[in-house]
Scaffold this active site. Structure first.
Site, PDB file in Angstrom:
ATOM      1  N   ASP A 166      -7.893  -5.855  -0.630  1.00  0.00           N
ATOM      2  CA  ASP A 166      -7.596  -5.703   0.854  1.00  0.00           C
ATOM      3  C   ASP A 166      -7.373  -4.103   0.902  1.00  0.00           C
ATOM      4  OD1 ASP A 166      -6.447  -6.065   3.218  1.00  0.00           O
ATOM      5  OD2 ASP A 166      -5.068  -7.741   2.743  1.00  0.00           O
TER       6      ASP A 166
HETATM    7  C1  NOJ Z   1      -5.664  -5.925   6.116  1.00  0.00           C
HETATM    8  C2  NOJ Z   1      -5.687  -7.537   5.883  1.00  0.00           C
HETATM    9  O1  NOJ Z   1      -4.478  -7.977   5.069  1.00  0.00           O
HETATM   10  C3  NOJ Z   1      -7.008  -8.088   5.763  1.00  0.00           C
HETATM   11  O2  NOJ Z   1      -6.558  -9.631   5.948  1.00  0.00           O
HETATM   12  C4  NOJ Z   1      -7.827  -7.640   6.772  1.00  0.00           C
HETATM   13  O3  NOJ Z   1      -9.187  -8.600   6.317  1.00  0.00           O
HETATM   14  C5  NOJ Z   1      -8.087  -6.413   6.550  1.00  0.00           C
HETATM   15  N1  NOJ Z   1      -6.911  -5.684   6.699  1.00  0.00           N
HETATM   16  C6  NOJ Z   1      -9.228  -5.503   6.944  1.00  0.00           C
HETATM   17  O4  NOJ Z   1      -8.770  -5.502   8.322  1.00  0.00           O
END
Ligand code: NOJ
Length: 714
Positions: free
Chosen positions: A269
């Site tokens: 993430d």
């Molecule tokens: C953080 C989020 O937790 C995740 O779900 C997302 O895909 C990413 N950012 C990218 O935007």
């Protein structure tokens, strides 16, 4: 070695260490002055993937539209000007819609209709692939029992079986049979693992989950995504019982790859790799990179820790080239499977957006849950209607959060859709800055008041948790005012989460939960209000009475003391000061028609465990009659209870459901088969077991059904 593996080895053998590390690096779309240096990075082979948004919480901010020309230009540089010529993989958060916005995933789940969900994701992939997108960070499969958590909207609620059904439908819809198809995009099952259990519903918070609970509740949806062929998985920000998932070989390799059989690549993430230092398991970026890569995390999202640290780690001997090569192999394999080497560029194609809008409307309609109806719905078209509340003219919030590419101006309002259908008068009072006297006046002059209430899309999503899950105080005041007129009051709630209902639901004659239902939700609501569509959505989460009752979920184990409040046992005594039953249980939802259930029948009373293992099943059936005045769809739910087991089993667990259309007056038999895969559970070590003994099988309209038979596993 198959042909893909050969291709991978061929590419890999020509890459320098730096180029290999580049394949493991994902950076976000550059803006302004960053563009030129970014192009240089592409030329140098430093960019394996691009996150097509800006910022850590992309779903909370307006993102610019996708610039296909720009991405094609970056791709051209990668293919023609970089030494390796490996195309870039473009990924964007297309969570529940692209140009056409479908209901938030929690609402899609409420449809209990896997075919419509699959069709929705097929439409979504067609639109997204036409905008340079190869890969989406969907589906979010984080089971959660906490409506305070802002990300509850992105998930499937409290049930592992429903989560598994959704996972399969979403992955199949997005990837199709062949993700290399130009109309398809790669799916990403996220966030592995346990993110939905953040303590207190506070985002990014720690979690405390036993292996037994992980195996039986949190892992099944991911298992289903893997079986459906998901090609990527995103690791979760959180720790589980003191172990950050980002650096956990146990979760990312032992469980995900070795146990579940996942063979794609894992992406972190956003900034999660460098955050290992803040989590206190790494001292510096080098430690972070080493821990994450060795755990099985292949691609680093945004923080450039792999890019900056891995080369030195290899040179100093802390990380082997084999470890790097294995991660690169996995990334290259997915790029090949996506067909990037044959089709690196986006060529725009025509698609029928009106068909997608129809699909969005059908799914939105099946997601709407009729929570209450004293007979006021459906309305006669000649009724004089007063539309009151902050959502009467609302467009943007109907689409929900994690929505980057839909257009609010293309989303009809409730006022517009009701006005288009009504044959009586329609007056509206917008909720913001309400003058109570004027709204009351309108209410007295109409036959029925329809209150359009809910929560803003900005009250949901990432890092947007709420301590209290209710409606805003001015909306509650408005409900009380409407009630005091003595007129019929219908509520339509546009919420991202099920809100606590005590003090709210009592004041309505009828109540619809329409969720943040997407581009076509207002049209779906108008159809339901006037009876052109019969509501059929079911709750994928328990509706609680008060926020203080969280967590409250249906698939609890039985207490040794008689306090199974969810099921009404001593519910008035679980709290001294509050009734501890759900306001509306899991699986609940009303219809305009009436379904009467007969007795449950089973083709046999018992099966030997060995025969179950060999594939023998219980064939269970029930006759159901539509005794009402409408054709309608019924979601017939089958739950089991393992009465005696070596581990405590839930009082009820959903194991199957069927959504069936019954014509008015029609009786039909609904059949189920349950076998080895449905009747067991996972031990803490992940082993699946079915034990001998009696199993109660329940069939009904929701989890509180007591219609049952008992079968025996000998
Ligand atoms: C953080 C989020 O937790 C995740 O779900 C997302 O895909 C990413 N950012 C990218 O935007």
């Amino acid at each position: 070695m198959n042909s893909i593996e050969k291709q991978v080895e061929e590419i890999l053998s020509k890459l320098s260490l730096k180029e290999k590390i580049g394949q493991l690096n994902q950076q976000e779309t550059p803006v302004g002055e960053e563009v030129e240096s970014f192009k240089e990075q592409v030329r140098n082979g430093e960019i394996g993937s691009i996150l097509m948004s800006v910022g850590a919480t992309a779903g909370n901010d307006a993102q610019g539209a996708v610039n296909v020309k720009f991405y094609n230009e970056l791709q051209r540089i990668a293919v023609e000007e970089s030494r390796s010529g490996i195309p870039i993989l473009f990924g964007r958060d297309v969570i529940h819609g692209h140009r056409t916005v479908f209901p938030i995933p929690l609402a899609m789940t409420a449809s209990f209709n896997e075919e419509l969900i699959e069709k929705a994701y097929e439409d979504i992939s067609r639109e997204a692939s036409n905008d340079s997108i190869h890969w989406t960070f969907t589906p979010m499969l984080d089971l959660s029992r906490d409506p305070r958590w802002g990300r509850i909207i992105e998930g499937t609620g409290e049930d592992p079986y429903l989560g598994s059904v959704f996972a399969k439908a979403a992955v199949k819809g997005l990837q199709g049979d062949n993700p290399a198809d130009k109309d398809r995009i790669l799916a990403c099952a996220k966030h592995f693992l346990g993110y939905g259990a953040s303590e207190g519903g506070r985002d990014y918070n720690r979690t405390e989950i036993s292996d037994y609970t992980l195996n039986n509740y949190y892992i099944p949806a991911f298992k289903s995504a893997v079986s459906a062929g998901v090609k990527t998985v995103m690791s979760a920000f959180n720790d589980i019982s003191g172990q950050p998932v980002t650096s956990s070989k146990y979760y990312l390799t032992d469980i995900l790859r070795d146990r579940l059989g996942f063979d794609g690549f894992v992406v972190s993430d956003y900034d999660a790799v460098c955050q290992l230092a803040r989590q206190g398991v790494a001292e510096n970026d080098a430690d972070c990179a080493e821990l994450a890569l060795k755990a099985g995390l292949d691609m680093d999202m945004h923080d450039k820790v792999y890019l900056n640290e891995l080369e030195n780690l290899v040179k100093s001997g802390r990380v082997s080239t084999d470890t790097i090569d294995n991660a690169v192999r996995r990334v290259l394999k997915v790029k090949i499977l996506k067909g990037l080497f044959e089709n690196p560029y986006c060529e725009r194609r025509e698609y029928d957006i009106s068909k997608h809008r129809e699909d969005a409307k059908e799914l939105a309609a099946e997601s709407v849950v009729l929570l209450k109806n004293n007979g006021v719905l459906p309305l006669d078209k000649s009724a004089n209607v007063g539309l009151v509340g902050p959502f009467v003219h609302e467009r943007r919030s109907l689409m929900g959060s994690w929505m980057l590419d839909g257009k609010a101006e293309e989303t009809p309002t409730v006022y517009e859709t009701i006005k288009a259908k009504s044959e009586g008068s329609v007056v509206s009072v917008n909720g913001t800055g309400l003058s109570w006297d004027s709204s009351l006046k309108w209410m007295y002059n109409t036959d029925v008041t329809v209150l359009c209430l809910g929560e803003s899309w900005t009250a949901t999503g990432e890092f947007r948790s709420q301590a209290e899950v209710s409606l805003a105080p001015d909306q509650i005041k408005l409900i009380e005012k409407a009630r005091s007129t003595g007129k019929k009051v219908v509520g339509v709630l546009f919420c991202g989460r099920p809100v606590a209902m005590q003090g709210i639901a009592e004041n309505f004659d009828a109540l619809l939960l329409a969720w943040h239902g997407g581009s076509e939700v207002a049209s779906a609501v108008a159809d339901i209000i006037y009876g052109d569509t019969v509501p059929c959505g079911r709750m994928p989460m328990t509706v609680i009475r008060e926020s203080t009752h969280i967590p409250m979920y249906y698939n609890v184990t039985s207490s040794g003391r008689p306090v199974n409040c969810y099921y009404g046992e001593n519910a008035g005594e679980c709290y001294i000061d509050s009734l501890a039953t759900p306001y509306y249980p899991f699986g609940f939802g009303l219809s305009y028609t009436e379904f009467n259930y007969g007795d449950i029948k089973c083709d046999k009373k018992e099966i030997a465990l060995n025969e179950l293992k060999e594939g023998k099943k219980f064939k269970i059936s029930i006759d159901i009659k539509n005794d009402g005045e409408f054709d309608g769809k019924e979601t017939v739910q089958l739950y089991i209870h393992d009465k005696l087991a070596s581990f405590m089993r839930p009082i009820k667990e959903l194991k199957a459901f069927k959504k069936v259309l019954f014509k008015k007056g029609e009786t039909a038999t609904v059949d189920f088969e349950i076998g080895f895969d449905d009747l067991g559970f996972y031990l803490p070590n992940g082993e699946y077991t079915v034990e001998k003994g009696e199993i109660e099988v329940f069939i009904g309209k929701d989890c509180l059904t007591d219609r049952k038979i008992t079968v025996l596993i000998k």
